[in-house]
Design an enzyme around this catalytic site. Structure first.
Site, PDB file in Angstrom:
ATOM      1  N   ARG A 172       0.840  -1.200   0.000  1.00 24.98           N
ATOM      2  CA  ARG A 172       0.000   0.000   0.000  1.00 24.98           C
ATOM      3  C   ARG A 172       0.879   1.256   0.000  1.00 24.98           C
ATOM      4  O   ARG A 172       0.579   2.224  -0.693  1.00 24.98           O
ATOM      5  CB  ARG A 172      -0.938   0.007   1.203  1.00 24.98           C
ATOM      6  N   CYS A 230      -1.270   6.173   9.004  1.00 21.04           N
ATOM      7  CA  CYS A 230      -1.624   4.903   8.370  1.00 21.04           C
ATOM      8  C   CYS A 230      -2.725   5.207   7.364  1.00 21.04           C
ATOM      9  O   CYS A 230      -2.694   6.235   6.698  1.00 21.04           O
ATOM     10  CB  CYS A 230      -2.039   3.874   9.419  1.00 21.04           C
TER      11      CYS A 230
END
Length: 273
Positions: A172, A230
């Site tokens: 990611r 995050c």
């Protein structure tokens, strides 16, 4: 300073003296109330991450920090008091529990710890399990401090942080996949330390020296200006806990990637740094 972690053996001995919070949760899935009813640490209270530990999704991200009054009310309803130690656990390797740990610390609770190894460690140890909805605790008297006890950094300042840590999985971070947010990649200049690097093969946090080496490799050392993000500000708390074990004070960027990409004018970087 009290460790941010507690082992299952110590918790088993101290159940009568602590408030236990069950924060079972799966990113993108339902809350963990059914799992709680099927079995939990005796005396624990269930806390829903989506309603108690986050505000409604919006321009500040998918899991904005809850309003102070809402968080305090949720903690009091779960039996949290200022003078009584709190232990938090989940069944997600400590990711949701770390969010609750950070919020309690942020609002001034002085003695809150995460169960090392999470719910699987409790079960593996063969310790007692309670089933059902649990007993409603007496309301707690938790009060938030006037000034936050842990640092945060906002969207307008995060790109200026000396060491910005991205806690998401490597694929990611690199922008190869993005299963949740509309844009793939990372905040320019961020360094990747996936939360998986915080744990050993048994799912417990690695030792302080090991963690210090992991974070030093990206420049996150004591005294540095460090912040963590995050996808939505939840799992970043896992890295914050690991950094505390390593002796590094770091800030949370609460909006995280979900807030950053809400404005298409903000730059995006892909690949390794």
């Amino acid at each position: 300073m009290t460790s941010p972690l507690i082992a299952v053996a110590e918790l088993a001995q101290r159940l009568a003296d602590v408030t236990v919070l069950d924060v079972r949760y799966r990113m993108g899935g339902p809350g963990g109330l059914e799992e709680f009813a099927a079995g939990h640490v005796p005396g624990a209270s269930y806390v829903d991450l989506g309603t108690a530990l986050a505000a409604a999704p919006g321009p500040r991200g998918r899991h904005p920090l809850p309003e102070v009054g809402d968080f305090v009310a949720a903690m009091r309803a779960a039996g949290v008091s200022d003078a009584r130690p709190v232990v938090v656990y989940d069944d997600w390797s400590g990711h949701a529990a770390a969010r609750c740990w950070w919020l309690l610390r942020h609002h001034g609770h002085r003695d809150v710890r995460v169960l090392d190894g999470a719910w699987p460690a409790w079960r593996t140890a063969g310790l007692p399990v309670e089933e059902g909805a649990g007993t409603r605790p007496d309301p707690g008297d938790f009060t938030a401090t006037a000034e936050p006890a842990t640092p945060v950094v906002g969207v307008d300042a995060v790109s200026g942080v000396e060491v910005l840590v991205d806690a998401r999985a490597a694929e990611r971070y690199r922008g190869e996949v993005e299963p949740i947010d509309p844009v793939a990649g990372h905040v320019p200049g961020a360094r990747n330390v996936p939360t998986s690097l915080n744990l050993d093969a048994e799912g417990r946090f690695r030792g302080a020296e090991e963690l210090a080496a992991v974070y030093a490799a990206v420049g996150a050392v004591p005294g540095a200006d460090v912040a963590v993000y995050c996808g939505s500000g939840v799992t970043a708390a896992h890295d914050l806990l690991a950094l505390e074990l390593a002796g590094v004070r770091a800030a949370l960027y609460p909006g995280s990637w979900s807030e950053w990409v809400a404005d298409p004018a903000r730059p995006v970087e892909t690949g390794e740094r």
